[in-house]
Write a protein that holds these residues in place. Structure first.
Motif, mmCIF file in Angstrom:
data_model
loop_
_atom_site.group_PDB
_atom_site.id
_atom_site.type_symbol
_atom_site.label_atom_id
_atom_site.label_comp_id
_atom_site.label_asym_id
_atom_site.label_seq_id
_atom_site.Cartn_x
_atom_site.Cartn_y
_atom_site.Cartn_z
ATOM 1 N N PRO A 1 -22.878 15.272 22.447
ATOM 2 C CA PRO A 1 -21.612 16.102 22.980
ATOM 3 C C PRO A 1 -20.806 16.615 21.956
ATOM 4 O O PRO A 1 -20.372 16.096 20.925
ATOM 5 C CB PRO A 1 -21.203 15.225 24.095
ATOM 6 C CG PRO A 1 -21.156 13.787 23.386
ATOM 7 C CD PRO A 1 -22.571 13.987 22.557
ATOM 8 N N PRO A 2 -20.179 17.843 22.283
ATOM 9 C CA PRO A 2 -19.129 18.318 21.563
ATOM 10 C C PRO A 2 -17.792 17.493 21.556
ATOM 11 O O PRO A 2 -17.522 16.555 22.468
ATOM 12 C CB PRO A 2 -18.776 19.679 21.972
ATOM 13 C CG PRO A 2 -19.037 19.635 23.487
ATOM 14 C CD PRO A 2 -20.221 18.842 23.511
ATOM 15 N N VAL A 3 -16.944 17.471 20.354
ATOM 16 C CA VAL A 3 -15.948 16.551 20.436
ATOM 17 C C VAL A 3 -14.953 17.177 21.488
ATOM 18 O O VAL A 3 -14.142 16.117 21.983
ATOM 19 C CB VAL A 3 -15.225 16.923 19.081
ATOM 20 C CG1 VAL A 3 -13.659 16.062 18.856
ATOM 21 C CG2 VAL A 3 -15.894 16.245 17.763
ATOM 22 N N GLN A 4 -14.923 18.358 21.625
ATOM 23 C CA GLN A 4 -13.945 18.805 22.900
ATOM 24 C C GLN A 4 -14.709 19.833 23.271
ATOM 25 O O GLN A 4 -15.445 20.743 22.912
ATOM 26 C CB GLN A 4 -12.431 19.418 22.402
ATOM 27 C CG GLN A 4 -11.667 18.292 21.831
ATOM 28 C CD GLN A 4 -11.134 17.499 22.855
ATOM 29 O OE1 GLN A 4 -11.157 17.986 24.419
ATOM 30 N NE2 GLN A 4 -10.689 16.222 22.746
ATOM 31 N N PRO A 5 -14.630 19.950 24.889
ATOM 32 C CA PRO A 5 -15.102 21.197 25.488
ATOM 33 C C PRO A 5 -14.637 22.334 25.050
ATOM 34 O O PRO A 5 -13.333 22.636 24.489
ATOM 35 C CB PRO A 5 -14.748 20.987 26.955
ATOM 36 C CG PRO A 5 -14.309 19.622 26.863
ATOM 37 C CD PRO A 5 -13.734 19.016 25.992
ATOM 38 N N GLU A 6 -15.316 23.397 25.261
ATOM 39 C CA GLU A 6 -15.092 25.022 24.543
ATOM 40 C C GLU A 6 -13.800 25.376 25.440
ATOM 41 O O GLU A 6 -13.057 26.140 24.793
ATOM 42 C CB GLU A 6 -16.255 25.853 24.540
ATOM 43 C CG GLU A 6 -15.715 27.213 24.053
ATOM 44 C CD GLU A 6 -17.075 28.014 24.138
ATOM 45 O OE1 GLU A 6 -16.977 29.253 23.639
ATOM 46 O OE2 GLU A 6 -18.081 27.516 24.324
ATOM 47 N N LYS A 7 -13.854 25.250 26.714
ATOM 48 C CA LYS A 7 -12.773 25.981 27.809
ATOM 49 C C LYS A 7 -11.606 24.847 28.135
ATOM 50 O O LYS A 7 -11.974 23.617 27.796
ATOM 51 C CB LYS A 7 -13.673 26.347 28.835
ATOM 52 C CG LYS A 7 -14.581 27.434 28.559
ATOM 53 C CD LYS A 7 -13.992 28.757 28.260
ATOM 54 C CE LYS A 7 -15.176 29.632 28.039
ATOM 55 N NZ LYS A 7 -14.421 31.046 27.554
ATOM 56 N N ALA A 8 -10.770 25.305 28.474
ATOM 57 C CA ALA A 8 -9.381 24.565 29.011
ATOM 58 C C ALA A 8 -9.044 25.393 30.263
ATOM 59 O O ALA A 8 -8.821 26.384 30.383
ATOM 60 C CB ALA A 8 -8.526 24.218 27.814
ATOM 61 N N ILE A 9 -8.376 24.570 31.132
ATOM 62 C CA ILE A 9 -7.576 25.115 32.409
ATOM 63 C C ILE A 9 -6.181 24.700 32.284
ATOM 64 O O ILE A 9 -5.645 23.909 31.627
ATOM 65 C CB ILE A 9 -8.213 24.338 33.650
ATOM 66 C CG1 ILE A 9 -8.310 22.837 33.430
ATOM 67 C CG2 ILE A 9 -9.692 24.745 33.675
ATOM 68 C CD1 ILE A 9 -8.785 22.051 34.756
#
Length: 516
Positions: free
Chosen positions: A362-370
């Motif tokens: 999995p990526p270290v952090q997701p690409e998107k944010a809310i």
């Protein structure tokens, strides 16, 4: 290229794209270049017009042709067969003749250059008979002309159909060894062509029957009724491993069979000393009742009982059939995430989508944010790290594990969070969710809206086999070990295919000059 090199390349060529066809072409090219036999004397280069005669076909009157066997066999290119013409028509007024020992060649239309060995017959205008002299073997001529098919079509002239005549045929330049060497070459070419035929039959089996054969035999394993039956069935399948496990897709099927065996309790031995699964379920239920009594969670609605007729197979001693929700942490029920995430906010809360899910990388952090205000409405699905995440919209059943770096992130509506009630259950539940048994349950329960959607309530009610805790650990370890072997085999097969394709291309494309 020597004969030994050619023989070593057979399997490489046959497993590449269009391999058997290309292999036949290579056999003929090498044979005609003198690469299959020891030379007898010195070969020269001769024009076909110098060593053969030509009979150009002519159509008899249409009213003299029949299909009743009256008169002389009449051959057009439509009657060309695999090696000899197919007899379909006769004529009572033949005009041009071919005879046994000639080579027939199409000289008009899209199939210019197509070859057949002649029988005694009349020939139409689309066919020419090439009559070899006494020092030219008929079959040698037949094979020697094969590489010229494309150039003859390219050089055709005249009508919209394309036509070649005596001049094009006469100009063909052939290697012309002694008659003894010609005959030796024919024997070697035909011997290797038989091997090509065998490879083609194997390829046809792979293309048409491999999937069915693999599924049938692996299903035999997965549906074994007992450990003894499994051992007997395994012997049957093991005898065919060289045929079954010759491609990565077959290894995928084997891996899923391993998971199915584990679900049925047939992958590892049972130990009667193990604490049964019923004791684990009692502990989970007791903890839930305690939280209800303390007012920390609401009393749950009873799940429907599991009647005997609903159980798809018999479980080993110590196992239990349960509804999936009985295995879930009472403070962290199965839930999906944010319904309307809004625009991407670079300084917001990391937002996990199905594309981010992975079991291995999995990526270290997701690409998107809310935005924080959106996240605040869905506090129940904030992640702490370690949760099992599963797609419930679109890519139903896709799985991932939330890494610790996702702590504080939230999940999309297309994902549900799954947290087992006991830490020891985590790896077994993750394994269960990857099995065809569970995936089929979910696929059967999807509801089609704009795209397939799995209702969380149906996940909670899914029928689930659960073994004793100690056996869970043994199953997880055994599955991990066997999946590692499968991954290694899959990688080797993929690498081998790539090398085979590359080498086959080199063997086909290299120049044939200087072959001995």
């Amino acid at each position: 290229m020597s004969e030994a090199t050619l023989l070593k390349s057979f399997n490489l060529l046959a497993t590449s794209s269009g391999g058997v066809t290309r292999l036949r072409e290579l056999v003929v090219q090498i044979g005609m270049a003198g690469g299959l036999v020891r030379h007898v004397g010195t070969a020269t280069s001769r024009r076909l017009g110098e060593i053969a005669e030509f009979v150009m076909g002519q159509a008899p009157p249409g009213n003299t042709c029949n299909s009743t066997g009256d008169g002389t066999i009449f051959v057009k290119t439509g009657e060309f067969g695999q090696l000899y013409p197919v007899v379909r028509e006769w004529t009572t007024q033949p005009l041009k003749f071919a005879r046994l020992g000639d080579v027939l060649i199409c000289v008009v239309g899209a199939t210019i250059g197509k070859l057949n060995l002649a029988i005694d017959c009349a020939i139409g205008r689309s066919v020419a008979a090439i009559r070899p002299g006494t020092d030219l073997d008929t079959k040698y001529l037949y094979y020697a002309l094969m590489p010229y098919t494309l150039s003859l079509r390219r050089d055709s002239r005249g009508s919209a159909q394309g036509v070649i005549g005596r001049s094009e045929l006469s100009a063909i330049d052939l290697r012309f060894p002694s008659i003894q060497e010609q005959q030796q070459i024919v024997l070697r070419v035909e011997e290797l062509m038989k091997l090509c035929d065998a490879l083609e039959e194997k390829g046809r089996l792979a293309e048409e029957q491999h999937t069915r054969l693999t599924a049938t035999l692996f299903d035999t394993l997965a549906n074994s009724e007992s450990a003894h039956a499994l051992a007997e069935n395994w012997k049957l399948v093991a005898e065919h491993f060289d045929l079954l496990l010759d491609r990565p897709e077959a290894v995928d099927a084997l891996e899923q069979t391993i998971l199915q065996l584990a679900v049925r309790g047939l992958l590892v031995p049972q130990d009667p000393k193990d604490e049964p699964a019923s004791e684990l379920l009692k502990k989970i239920r007791a903890e839930k009742d305690r939280l209800i009594a303390e007012g920390k969670i609401k009393r749950d609605k009873p799940l429907p009982p599991i009647p005997e007729e609903e159980k798809p197979f018999e479980l080993p001693q110590g196992w239990e059939w349960v509804r999936f929700d009985e295995l879930i942490h009472p403070l962290k029920p199965i839930a999906y995430g944010v319904l309307v995430p809004g625009p991407d906010v670079s300084t917001g809360i990391p937002f996990v989508r199905i594309a981010d899910l992975s079991l291995s990388d999995p990526p270290v952090q997701p690409e998107k944010a809310i935005g924080h205000e959106v996240d605040a409405k869905f506090q129940r699905t904030r992640l702490e790290g370690g949760e099992i995440l599963m797609g419930v919209v679109g890519s139903i059943g896709k799985l991932g594990i939330a890494p610790s770096s996702w702590a504080g992130a939230n999940i999309a509506r297309a994902i549900c969070r799954i947290v087992p009630a006991d830490s020891g259950l985590h790896d077994f539940v993750l394994f269960l969710l990857q099995t065809k048994f569970m995936q089929d349950c979910f696929a059967g329960d999807t509801r089609t809206l704009a795209q397939p959607t799995l209702n969380v309530g149906l996940i909670r009610a899914a029928l689930t086999p659960i073994p004793p805790p100690a056996e869970q650990s043994r199953i997880v370890a055994r599955v991990a070990s066997l999946r590692t072997l499968c991954a290694d085999l899959r990688k080797r097969l993929s690498s081998a295919r790539e090398r085979q394709s590359q080498l086959a291309q080199v063997l086909i494309e290299q120049p044939l000059t200087g072959i001995v």
